[in-house]
Design a protein around this motif. Structure first.
Motif, PDB file in Angstrom:
ATOM      1  N   ASP A   1       0.837  -1.258  -0.003  1.00 38.56           N
ATOM      2  CA  ASP A   1       0.063  -0.139   0.042  1.00 38.56           C
ATOM      3  C   ASP A   1       0.961   1.009   0.018  1.00 38.56           C
ATOM      4  N   ASP A   2       1.986   1.065   0.372  1.00 41.14           N
ATOM      5  CA  ASP A   2       3.046   2.307   0.479  1.00 41.14           C
ATOM      6  C   ASP A   2       3.670   2.482  -0.954  1.00 41.14           C
ATOM      7  N   GLY A   3       3.210   1.790  -1.968  1.00 41.24           N
ATOM      8  CA  GLY A   3       3.713   2.086  -3.224  1.00 41.24           C
ATOM      9  C   GLY A   3       4.884   1.342  -3.722  1.00 41.24           C
ATOM     10  N   GLU A   4       5.260   0.524  -2.528  1.00 41.39           N
ATOM     11  CA  GLU A   4       6.847  -0.480  -2.920  1.00 41.39           C
ATOM     12  C   GLU A   4       6.027  -1.653  -3.515  1.00 41.39           C
ATOM     13  N   ASP A   5       6.799  -2.360  -4.457  1.00 40.53           N
ATOM     14  CA  ASP A   5       6.710  -3.781  -4.710  1.00 40.53           C
ATOM     15  C   ASP A   5       7.696  -4.519  -3.789  1.00 40.53           C
TER      16      ASP A   5
END
Length: 281
Positions: free
Chosen positions: A243-247
């Motif tokens: 959810d923090d934009g990290e994969d």
């Protein structure tokens, strides 16, 4: 007043409640902790593993060192039997484009390995581990970057992708609806909306130890009687676009990886026989 067309029917709510009642199982979810800095002793996905330097490091048939997929530190995890109460459990995969999956013999631990250390040697240093020369090639593992994980107790329920779901579902429909559908076509007894609600509500995606597996295709244990003995989900690692934009994790095209073990072997802490599978859309 406008009717809410997405509201579940009373009968599908009763069906889901009965399925949960009959299949509830204590399990553990694994949550990514992106703000913590990983060490070799943490429960984590990817990165440099802990290793007992008195043991030979696991390799594939060509002699290449295996990559760490995940490790769980049971010295710090609060879990109950049949999971270990102490030590480190590790999952390794070969450095190849199918993440160490052996399609012909998915329980042959040559291109993957499950290793249990009964005792963690805290004198081992990260410098000693780096000296082993374990390459960190993220393009050949589903884990994009090393990340700490924590374990949390949670009740798990069966989902439609699991083997044995069909036979359980038929009994529940008989109980709730008073009709006996064919085991292979139980979904014909429900409306499209009810089937959609069932699948959405009983979703088992995410990272787990114990509980019920999730698949994007099918349960490999249904393919042959030889694999039926692997009745327990030891570990599931799902694709995880945070959810923090990290994969964090990606199995092919948003797939999922599973490791299965026989309950009796888990109770004996014997990890020599494990079935490994991953699939994607």
């Amino acid at each position: 007043m406008e009717q809410n067309l997405t509201a579940p029917t009373e009968r599908i709510e009763k069906i889901v409640a009965e399925l949960r009642k009959h299949t509830a199982q204590e399990a553990y979810t694994l949550k990514i902790e992106p703000d913590r800095t990983p060490t070799i002793f943490d429960s984590k996905f990817g990165g440099q593993p802990y290793w007992d330097l008195s043991k030979p490091y696991p390799t594939d048939p060509t002699g290449e060192k295996l990559l760490l997929l995940a490790q769980i530190n049971f010295d710090t995890a609060e879990v109950d039997a049949p999971l270990p109460q102490t030590g480190m459990l590790q999952f390794f995969i070969a450095k190849d484009d199918v993440f160490g999956l052996d399609f012909d013999a998915p329980d042959r631990q040559e291109t993957f390995r499950v290793v249990y250390h009964e005792r963690i040697d805290r004198s081992v240093t990260e410098e000693q581990i780096r000296a082993l020369g374990i390459e960190q090639e993220t393009e050949l593992t589903p884990v994009f970057r090393e990340v700490v994980v924590s374990m949390h107790r949670e009740t798990a329920y069966i989902n439609p992708e699991c083997c044995h779901f069909d036979e359980i579902m038929v009994k529940v429909i008989e109980q709730v609806c008073g009709q006996t559908p064919d085991e292979a076509d139980w979904d014909d007894a429900l409306t499209d909306a009810e089937n959609e609600y069932l699948y959405d509500t009983l979703d088992s995606g995410g990272h787990w130890m114990l509980g019920y597996p999730y698949f994007t295709q099918s349960d490999p244990r249904e393919c042959t009687e030889e694999y039926e003995r692997y009745d327990t989900l030891l570990f599931q690692m799902d694709s995880d676009m945070g959810d923090d934009g990290e994969d964090y994790v990606l199995w092919g095209d948003s797939g999922v990886g599973n490791f299965f073990i026989a309950r009796e072997d888990l109770e004996k802490q014997d990890f020599s026989k494990v079935l490994y599978n991953w699939d994607c859309c």
